[in-house]
Design a protein around this motif. Sequence first.
Motif, PDB file in Angstrom:
ATOM      1  N   LYS A  32       0.809  -1.225   0.000  1.00 63.63           N
ATOM      2  CA  LYS A  32       0.000   0.000   0.000  1.00 63.63           C
ATOM      3  C   LYS A  32       0.842   1.275   0.000  1.00 63.63           C
ATOM      4  O   LYS A  32       0.339   2.361  -0.272  1.00 63.63           O
ATOM      5  N   LEU A  33       2.114   1.168   0.366  1.00 66.34           N
ATOM      6  CA  LEU A  33       2.912   2.358   0.662  1.00 66.34           C
ATOM      7  C   LEU A  33       2.911   3.384  -0.463  1.00 66.34           C
ATOM      8  O   LEU A  33       2.782   4.588  -0.223  1.00 66.34           O
ATOM      9  N   ALA A  34       3.068   2.905  -1.668  1.00 65.49           N
ATOM     10  CA  ALA A  34       3.173   3.831  -2.808  1.00 65.49           C
ATOM     11  C   ALA A  34       1.889   4.630  -3.032  1.00 65.49           C
ATOM     12  O   ALA A  34       1.922   5.723  -3.618  1.00 65.49           O
ATOM     13  N   THR A  35       0.769   4.092  -2.552  1.00 66.51           N
ATOM     14  CA  THR A  35      -0.526   4.746  -2.800  1.00 66.51           C
ATOM     15  C   THR A  35      -0.923   5.720  -1.689  1.00 66.51           C
ATOM     16  O   THR A  35      -1.888   6.461  -1.839  1.00 66.51           O
ATOM     17  N   LEU A  36      -0.189   5.733  -0.575  1.00 68.60           N
ATOM     18  CA  LEU A  36      -0.618   6.516   0.586  1.00 68.60           C
ATOM     19  C   LEU A  36      -0.320   8.012   0.501  1.00 68.60           C
ATOM     20  O   LEU A  36      -1.159   8.827   0.926  1.00 68.60           O
ATOM     21  N   PRO A  37       0.862   8.455   0.017  1.00 68.77           N
ATOM     22  CA  PRO A  37       1.131   9.893  -0.007  1.00 68.77           C
ATOM     23  C   PRO A  37       0.052  10.679  -0.751  1.00 68.77           C
ATOM     24  O   PRO A  37      -0.383  10.292  -1.842  1.00 68.77           O
ATOM     25  N   SER A  88      20.803  -1.521   5.975  1.00 70.06           N
ATOM     26  CA  SER A  88      19.841  -2.394   6.655  1.00 70.06           C
ATOM     27  C   SER A  88      18.447  -2.009   6.190  1.00 70.06           C
ATOM     28  O   SER A  88      17.976  -0.900   6.457  1.00 70.06           O
ATOM     29  N   LYS A  89      17.794  -2.929   5.473  1.00 71.85           N
ATOM     30  CA  LYS A  89      16.485  -2.641   4.881  1.00 71.85           C
ATOM     31  C   LYS A  89      15.359  -3.250   5.723  1.00 71.85           C
ATOM     32  O   LYS A  89      15.591  -4.017   6.638  1.00 71.85           O
ATOM     33  N   ASN A  90      14.125  -2.861   5.368  1.00 74.89           N
ATOM     34  CA  ASN A  90      12.909  -3.419   5.981  1.00 74.89           C
ATOM     35  C   ASN A  90      12.926  -3.287   7.502  1.00 74.89           C
ATOM     36  O   ASN A  90      12.670  -4.245   8.230  1.00 74.89           O
ATOM     37  N   GLN A  91      13.217  -2.088   7.976  1.00 78.13           N
ATOM     38  CA  GLN A  91      13.369  -1.859   9.410  1.00 78.13           C
ATOM     39  C   GLN A  91      12.116  -1.287  10.076  1.00 78.13           C
ATOM     40  O   GLN A  91      12.153  -0.969  11.258  1.00 78.13           O
ATOM     41  N   GLY A  92      11.052  -1.179   9.353  1.00 76.64           N
ATOM     42  CA  GLY A  92       9.812  -0.670   9.927  1.00 76.64           C
ATOM     43  C   GLY A  92       9.104   0.247   8.957  1.00 76.64           C
ATOM     44  O   GLY A  92       9.734   1.004   8.216  1.00 76.64           O
ATOM     45  N   ILE A  93       7.791   0.159   8.942  1.00 72.98           N
ATOM     46  CA  ILE A  93       6.990   0.958   8.009  1.00 72.98           C
ATOM     47  C   ILE A  93       6.637   2.295   8.664  1.00 72.98           C
ATOM     48  O   ILE A  93       6.143   2.340   9.793  1.00 72.98           O
ATOM     49  N   ARG A  94       6.928   3.380   7.926  1.00 77.87           N
ATOM     50  CA  ARG A  94       6.660   4.723   8.429  1.00 77.87           C
ATOM     51  C   ARG A  94       5.582   5.387   7.571  1.00 77.87           C
ATOM     52  O   ARG A  94       5.667   5.369   6.340  1.00 77.87           O
ATOM     53  N   ILE A  95       4.596   5.961   8.238  1.00 69.53           N
ATOM     54  CA  ILE A  95       3.575   6.760   7.567  1.00 69.53           C
ATOM     55  C   ILE A  95       3.645   8.150   8.185  1.00 69.53           C
ATOM     56  O   ILE A  95       3.342   8.336   9.367  1.00 69.53           O
TER      57      ILE A  95
END
Length: 542
Positions: A434-439, A465-472
Motif C-alpha cells: 500500500k505504501l506507494a498509494t498513501l502519499p 539495513s532494509k525493511n526496518q519498519g513501516i513509516r507513515i
Amino acid sequence: MIKTVHTAPYQDQKPGTSGLRKKVPVFAQENYAENFIQSIFDSLEGFEGKTLVIGGDGRYYNREVIQKAIKMAAAAGFGKVMVGKGGILSTPAASNIIRKYHAFGGIILSASHNPGGPTEDFGIKYNIGNGGPAPEKITDAIFTRSKVIDTYKIADVADVDLDALGSFKVAGMQVEVIDPVADYADLMEQLFDFPAIRALIASGVHVAMDSMGAVTGPYAKEIFEERLGAPEGSVRNFTPLPDFGGHHPDPNLVHAKDLYDDVMSKDGPHFGAASDGDGDRNMIVGKGMFVTPSDSLAIIAANATVAPGYAKGIAGIARSMPTSAAADRVAEKLGIGMYETPTGWKFFGNLMDAGKVTVCGEESFGTGSDHVREKDGLWAILFWLNIMAARNEGVAEIVRKHWAEYGRNYYSRHDYEEVNTEAANNLMAALREKLATLPGKTFGSLKVSAADDFAYHDPIDGSVSKNQGIRILFEGGSRIVLRLSGTGTSGATIRVYVERYEPDPAKHGIDTQEALADLIAIADEISELKKRTGRDKPSVIT
C-alpha cells in the motif's frame, strides 16, 4: 581432556536483534546450546590466548550454560575467561568489563525483559571487543555456521565453583571469578556527581528503586544504599531470582504498576525507577509524572553537562527510528549531530566508536551513552537523580519546563504480543504493497506526506539495513510506525507507534491516548490490524 562431540545442526538458530532467544526447553535439547556457542567460536578469528567475558542475568538455566561456555572456551583456545560471581553480570556491566579489561569479546546469557523460569525464556548473545552486540555480518555468519555444524569441542572437566571469587584453571585456561558489581559501580561514581545526589537524598527526597527480582538488585543495593546513602529498603526486589519471583521483569506501566501507583500516592516516594531482567532498560516516574523513554533521552541530552562525565558537552545524539523526535529538537538547538537508526543497540556502536554521538536511546525503555556499548538502566536512573540534584527540581517540573522550551511530542507504543506469525507477516506484506498509494491521501484532518519501509545507510561502514519498519508520515509532524519486534520467543509481536508534535504549552496537559486517538484509529484503518489479527486491543500500551 578436550573432547570432540559429534552433533546434528538445528535450523532455527538465527539470532535476532539481541542474540538467540528461545524457551528453556528448546535450549535444553541435546547439544542445542553447545551448537550455538560453537557456531559463535567458529565464526570468529584471532581469539587464541585472548580473554572472553561470560555472565548472565541469573535467569533459569543461566548457571548450566555458563559451565558449558567456560569449558567450550577452554577447548576453543581462549587464554582466559572472566565470569561474574554466581554467574551474574548485568548486560551493561558485561560491556564495561569487556572494554575495561580489553577482552576479545563476551557471551551474555539473557533474554532481557522477557519472563524467566523452567518453561520461559532464555538467550545467548555475543558481544564484540568494543563491548557492543555483534554486528549483522557476525550474527549472519553464526547462523550460517549453525545450519551445518557437525561437531563441537568441550573440556571434559569438573564444573567451576561460580560462588567463590578467585582464579582457577580449566584445561590450561585461566578462569577468574570476579565481583560483578565493583567495576560498574566505580564507573558510575566517575560519571555522576555522587556527593550532589547523596545530598539530594539526605535532604529528604525519597527514592524507590525496583529491581524486579532481576540482575540489577546487587548493583542498586551497592550504589543507592551503600554509596549514596539511601535508607535500607529503598531498593526493592533486589535478589536476582531464576524466575524473577514470578514477575515479568519489564519496567513499564503494566509490569511495574505497583511502583508507579506507590509514587503517585500521597505519601509515596518522590522518585521511582525500575530496571529489567538484564539491567539495560529503565523506567522513570516522579510525583504526577511518568517519563516516556523518548522524553527521557531528550531531557538527558539537554541537561547532560550537569554530570561530571559529560561536563564538556555531548558530540551528538542517536535514536532508533521508532523513538519520538523529541531528541531531534534538542540536537538542533545544541547544534550537534542527530542520527536515526534501526531498532537494535548494535546500530549505535559504529556511531559511538567514531565519536559521532555520546548519548543514545530507544523508545523501548533503553537509554545509554558511550561509557559502554549497551543501553544501561542504572546509568539513566542516576542521570535523572543528577539532573534533579543540579536543578533542585522534581521530575514533573523538569519535564514540563522541557516541553515548554522544546514542545511536546505526544507519543505511545501499542504492542500486540504473541500474534500468529503468519498473520503478522501477511499484515506487514499487505501494508508494504500500500505504501506507494498513501502519499497525498487524507485521513480525517491528517494528510499523508510520505510513506516508506525504513532503510538505514550506516554513515561509518556503508552497510545498508532494509525493511526496518513501516513509516507513515503526516503533514505537521505526526506519524505512525509499524514493525515486528525481534525480541520475543513465541509468535510475533507487532509494535504500533503513534506520535504527534504539539508546540503550544497550553495544549500540553491532554491525556496521551486522547491526544493520539485519531492517529490510533488511522493506524488500524490503514493496517487492518484488528481484522487481520483478531485482536481488539493491545497487550501492552506504553
